[in-house]
Write a protein that holds these residues in place. Structure first.
Motif, PDB file in Angstrom:
ATOM      1  N   ALA A  92       0.818  -1.219   0.000  1.00 15.70           N
ATOM      2  CA  ALA A  92       0.000   0.000   0.000  1.00 15.70           C
ATOM      3  C   ALA A  92       0.849   1.265   0.000  1.00 15.70           C
ATOM      4  O   ALA A  92       1.918   1.328   0.607  1.00 15.70           O
ATOM      5  N   LEU A  93       0.340   2.275  -0.674  1.00 10.33           N
ATOM      6  CA  LEU A  93       0.909   3.615  -0.650  1.00 10.33           C
ATOM      7  C   LEU A  93       0.257   4.413   0.478  1.00 10.33           C
ATOM      8  O   LEU A  93      -0.841   4.045   0.946  1.00 10.33           O
ATOM      9  N   MET A 135      -3.720   5.028   1.081  1.00  9.79           N
ATOM     10  CA  MET A 135      -4.460   4.177   0.150  1.00  9.79           C
ATOM     11  C   MET A 135      -5.525   3.362   0.868  1.00  9.79           C
ATOM     12  O   MET A 135      -5.305   2.874   1.971  1.00  9.79           O
ATOM     13  N   VAL A 178      -6.197   5.505  -4.385  1.00 11.73           N
ATOM     14  CA  VAL A 178      -4.849   5.987  -4.072  1.00 11.73           C
ATOM     15  C   VAL A 178      -4.856   7.511  -4.121  1.00 11.73           C
ATOM     16  O   VAL A 178      -5.110   8.094  -5.181  1.00 11.73           O
ATOM     17  N   LEU A 221      -0.758  -0.878  -9.601  1.00  6.77           N
ATOM     18  CA  LEU A 221      -0.284  -0.341  -8.326  1.00  6.77           C
ATOM     19  C   LEU A 221       1.231  -0.147  -8.342  1.00  6.77           C
ATOM     20  O   LEU A 221       1.750   0.844  -7.800  1.00  6.77           O
ATOM     21  N   LYS A 249       3.693   2.999  -7.383  1.00  4.41           N
ATOM     22  CA  LYS A 249       4.779   2.858  -6.416  1.00  4.41           C
ATOM     23  C   LYS A 249       6.117   3.297  -7.024  1.00  4.41           C
ATOM     24  O   LYS A 249       6.973   3.871  -6.343  1.00  4.41           O
TER      25      LYS A 249
END
Length: 474
Positions: A60-61, A64, A82, A142, A146
């Motif tokens: 995960a960011l 998010m 996000v 995703l 990232k």
């Protein structure tokens, strides 16, 4: 953007994390609902959604949100929100990134050591059902974000949607789009990782998709099977009648569909793009298919072959009933023959009008008064992308040169992604990047489906650059 650093980072995550996750995903026999009526009971779709959710949460960011959304009686949908980075942006504006988690059935003919639910890596290719079509989409989407975060490159808010019914024509998706409308916002860019690539040497952008009409043609001539020596010559064969009525819609000698309702005028820009793609691909346009020795393509001109498969209607018989297997084929005049018909229709063709024309043509004046019936399934409309904005064209070109070493190419695709048409109707000003890893011999839906891992890495990097340029657009 340090492109070498970005591609290196993307490659490391693919090797260490995405490929193992895709191997686990391939093991799950989550056939689409059309092919597994008891999908809910079997639980495979839920297992696939949970596998993807866990990977996304582990990667995960900041800020998010990840959720498996479930509407009653519908396949699950993975929803990922996000937050944007950099300067403040309208929360309604976003990049919508799309893929699907459901799969086609097993099919037959897998090579020795390969199978639909057994992940195998050979020569840089990951074999198994659904890896390329298109389980990698959520991981690649995703990871692209990232990779930007790793270099502190800003991007707009991004929403990732992974649906569970695409291979069934996306019947569940409209309900989710309506239910999540306020959370999605209004995307100014859609990124779809569910398309083809003409080769593995460039970044390919899909400009159009054909629609799909399926249905069942059934011809009944007897109430039960009868000795062929007694009945043939008195009662007509159901197979011959089926061949006769099919000739009304398709020229058996050329494959041309005879019904005007299934044709459309090909736009001039799509003609030019097909010619450019044909020049780049040459004989690979047809050599990518596993044709038997001596088999020739339907035309000698690669551009005509591309247009045949993207902007002209075609008919495929995808299933049959009423015909015994060879070991069980007795001397019997069979009571009926049934075919599953799959028509691909170009963008701009009305599926309902086309389906009505097919039904009327097949059923009218049946030979010998036989019982001829055509039952149409719900159809999916084709899609023609809006004109590409200058910023997007420049971004795709730069990304392709950076990560493939060649300019981007544009090409129509003969398959169907219903979501693209839905989005175009709902958001007419939205720009589209529809791309993928389904290149020569990758064989989605058939045996020996594979994902070329190096191409997956490069496509991920290209998406990252396009999303970054979207943020910087004028």
């Amino acid at each position: 953007m340090n492109t070498e650093q970005l591609l290196r980072y993307v490659g490391e995550v693919w090797d260490k994390s995405i490929v193992p996750a895709l191997c686990e995903y391939i093991r799950i026999p989550n056939k689409s609902a059309h092919f597994d009526k008891e999908w809910e009971k079997h639980g495979h779709m839920d297992a696939a959604a949970e596998l993807m959710r866990q990977w996304c949460e582990a990667n995960a960011l900041p800020g998010m949100k990840t959720e498996i959304v479930r509407l009653p009686g519908r396949t699950p949908l993975l929803f990922i929100d996000v937050p944007g980075t950099g300067a403040a942006k309208s929360s309604d504006d976003c990049v919508l990134m799309y893929g699907h988690m459901d799969k086609q059935p097993e099919f037959t003919g897998w090579a020795e050591g390969l199978g639909p639910w057994t992940p195998v890596i050979r020569d840089g290719r990951l074999y198994g059902r659904g890896g390329a079509d298109d389980g990698y989409a959520v991981f690649g989407s995703l990871l692209a974000l990232k990779a930007l975060a790793e270099q502190k490159i800003p991007h707009a808010r991004c929403v990732i949607l992974i649906e569970g019914s695409e291979e069934s024509g996306s019947p569940d998706l409209p309900a989710y789009i309506d239910a999540l409308a306020s959370r999605i916002g209004e995307p100014s860019l859609v990124v779809c990782l569910d398309a083809e690539c003409g080769n593995y040497d460039q970044f390919w952008c899909t400009t159009s998709l054909r629609g799909n009409l399926t249905g069942t043609l059934r011809v009944d001539v007897l109430r039960e099977g009868v000795h062929s020596g007694m009945a043939s010559g008195i009662a007509a064969s159901s197979m011959r009648i089926a061949r006769s009525v099919l000739e009304r819609v398709e020229d058996a000698a050329t494959g041309r569909i005879k019904l005007d309702a299934l044709h459309t005028k090909i736009p001039e820009d799509r003609l030019k793009q097909a010619q450019a793609a044909a020049k780049a691909l040459g004989d690979e346009v047809y050599r990518k298919l596993p044709m038997v020795e001596g088999m020739q393509p339907m035309d000698k001109d690669p551009a005509e072959l591309l247009l045949n498969s993207t902007w002209r209607p075609t008919l495929s018989v995808t299933g049959v009933d009423g015909i015994p297997s060879l070991p069980n084929a007795g001397n019997v005049l069979r009571p009926y023959t049934a075919f599953k018909l799959s028509f691909r229709i170009p963008p701009g063709v009305d599926p309902e009008r086309a389906a009505s024309a097919i039904k009327e043509t097949l059923e009218k004046d049946p030979p010998y008064g036989a019982k001829v019936r055509y039952d149409a399934d719900p159809g999916a409309e084709g899609w023609n992308a809006p004109s590409t904005a200058p910023w997007l064209a420049a971004a795709m070109s730069a990304a392709s040169k950076n990560f493939f070493g060649k300019d981007a190419m544009y090409m129509g695709v003969g398959g169907t992604i219903p979501f693209m048409g839905m989005l175009s109707a709902k958001f007419p000003k939205t720009q589209f990047l529809v791309t993928g890893v389904l290149g020569p011999q990758s064989n989605a839906h058939g045996p020996n489906e594979f994902l070329e891992i190096a191409t997956g890495k490069r496509v991920t990097a290209c998406v990252a650059q396009v999303v970054a340029e979207h943020y910087r657009r004028a």
